[in-house]
Design an enzyme around this catalytic site. Structure first.
Site, PDB file in Angstrom:
ATOM      1  N   ASP A  72       1.367  -1.312   0.038  1.00  0.00           N
ATOM      2  CA  ASP A  72      -0.359   0.015   0.333  1.00  0.00           C
ATOM      3  C   ASP A  72       0.642   1.273   0.122  1.00  0.00           C
ATOM      4  OD1 ASP A  72      -1.281   2.023   0.507  1.00  0.00           O
ATOM      5  OD2 ASP A  72      -2.543   1.342   2.310  1.00  0.00           O
ATOM      6  N   SER A 155       3.013  13.000 -18.061  1.00  0.00           N
ATOM      7  CA  SER A 155       2.359  13.181 -19.193  1.00  0.00           C
ATOM      8  C   SER A 155       2.159  14.681 -19.296  1.00  0.00           C
ATOM      9  CB  SER A 155       0.838  12.818 -19.418  1.00  0.00           C
ATOM     10  OG  SER A 155       0.152  13.346 -18.625  1.00  0.00           O
ATOM     11  N   TYR A 167      -5.005  16.145 -11.281  1.00  0.00           N
ATOM     12  CA  TYR A 167      -4.617  15.268 -12.031  1.00  0.00           C
ATOM     13  C   TYR A 167      -2.806  15.944 -12.686  1.00  0.00           C
ATOM     14  CZ  TYR A 167      -2.691  12.439 -16.345  1.00  0.00           C
ATOM     15  OH  TYR A 167      -1.968  11.349 -17.409  1.00  0.00           O
ATOM     16  N   LYS A 171       1.365  15.661 -12.064  1.00  0.00           N
ATOM     17  CA  LYS A 171       2.037  15.457 -12.991  1.00  0.00           C
ATOM     18  C   LYS A 171       3.368  16.067 -13.064  1.00  0.00           C
ATOM     19  CE  LYS A 171       0.524  11.529 -15.361  1.00  0.00           C
ATOM     20  NZ  LYS A 171       0.863  10.566 -14.615  1.00  0.00           N
ATOM     21  N   THR A 202      -4.759   0.259 -22.425  1.00  0.00           N
ATOM     22  CA  THR A 202      -3.724   0.213 -21.456  1.00  0.00           C
ATOM     23  C   THR A 202      -5.616  -1.126 -20.898  1.00  0.00           C
ATOM     24  OG1 THR A 202      -4.550   2.211 -19.665  1.00  0.00           O
ATOM     25  CG2 THR A 202      -2.374   1.642 -20.383  1.00  0.00           C
TER      26      THR A 202
END
Length: 288
Positions: A72, A155, A167, A171, A202
């Protein structure tokens, strides 16, 4: 005293599925002993297919040696225990791929961030904090050895709007980790890079494509495989001049050109620099 592994040793975090799975398999193909971490032990325990055991088996099948470890990455002690195990079993660590992240299903849901679950903030805990801790432990193994590579999977969402602010912040954060760790690693033989992957084939992206074909179909037509990115990481590690890349954010499709890496059939995935943005160049000032 631990027995030093004759194979080079890599750790790929978040490798039950997705980018981590393919990167681990590619490193197995390059002959690495690969520690693959994640939480999924049994198929069906997670909404998407994949387990750490299945990934370790793929590493074996590719010619490497896979070792699955349930971790974890939100637990600092679990991360510390992982690196202690690698030290005891292998006596070395050549590559750390910081890939694990907590991805909420609302990530690609249309709409502004306040209409999505606040739990998307989990990507900043398991995706930033965990990467910092893993890099700290890795550095304490690599610097004394005088060699190593820490790679962050990132990304174009670092510089353009992609999936919302959580997000994007994650990044941008790992890009900054690579830049600043690169400063600290100068002269040590250890390098840190952040790798902008293109659209990936994916389990998650295939599901997203089925749900939102109008949004993702054109991107996915030229998608990269995770294995492609794993071969890029292996090539950076093997580059005698990899320290010249340290601290940089790199576009995988462009680095692949440097090393002559292609997808099956010789296909060359495109760089989205012109469409989605280019990596930030860190200012040379250093305030200690």
């Amino acid at each position: 005293m631990p027995i030093r592994s004759e194979r080079p040793v890599a750790l790929v975090t978040g490798a039950s599925r997705g980018a981590g799975r393919g990167i681990a398999a590619a490193l197995g193909g390059a002959g690495y002993r690969v520690y693959v971490t994640g939480r999924t032990l049994q198929e069906g325990a997670a909404p998407l297919p994949g387990t750490i055991g299945a990934t370790a088996a793929q590493v074996d099948a590719a010619g490497g040696e896979g070792r699955a470890v349930q971790v974890d990455h939100g637990d600092a002690q679990a991360i510390a225990d992982l690196f202690a195990r690698i030290g005891d079993e292998s006596g070395r660590l050549d590559i750390l791929v910081n890939n694990v992240a907590a991805l909420h299903d609302d990530l690609v849901k249309p709409g502004p961030f306040w209409d999505k679950s606040p739990d998307l903030v989990g990507i900043l805990d398991v995706g930033l904090r965990s990467h910092y801790l893993a890099s700290w432990h890795a550095a304490r193994m690599m610097v004394p050895a005088g060699t190593g590579l820490i790679a962050f999977t990132s990304s174009f969402g670092s510089v353009c709007y992609m999936h919302g602010p959580a997000y994007g912040a994650q990044k941008a954060g790992v890009d900054k980790f690579a830049a600043d760790m690169g400063v600290d690693f100068r002269g040590t033989g250890v390098a840190a890079v952040s790798l902008w992957m293109g659209p990936l084939r994916t389990e998650r992206s295939e599901r997203t494509l089925a749900e939102h074909p109008e949004q993702y179909e054109s991107f996915m037509a030229e998608a990269e495989t995770p294995e492609f990115n794993g071969r890029v990481i292996a090539a950076i590690h093997d580059d005698a001049e990899r320290e010249t890349l340290s601290g940089q954010t790199l576009i995988a499709a462009e680095v692949a050109e440097r090393y002559g890496i292609t997808e099956a059939g010789g296909r060359r995935p495109p760089s989205y620099r012109a469409m989605l943005g280019e990596p930030r160049i860190a200012h040379p000032a250093i305030v200690a």
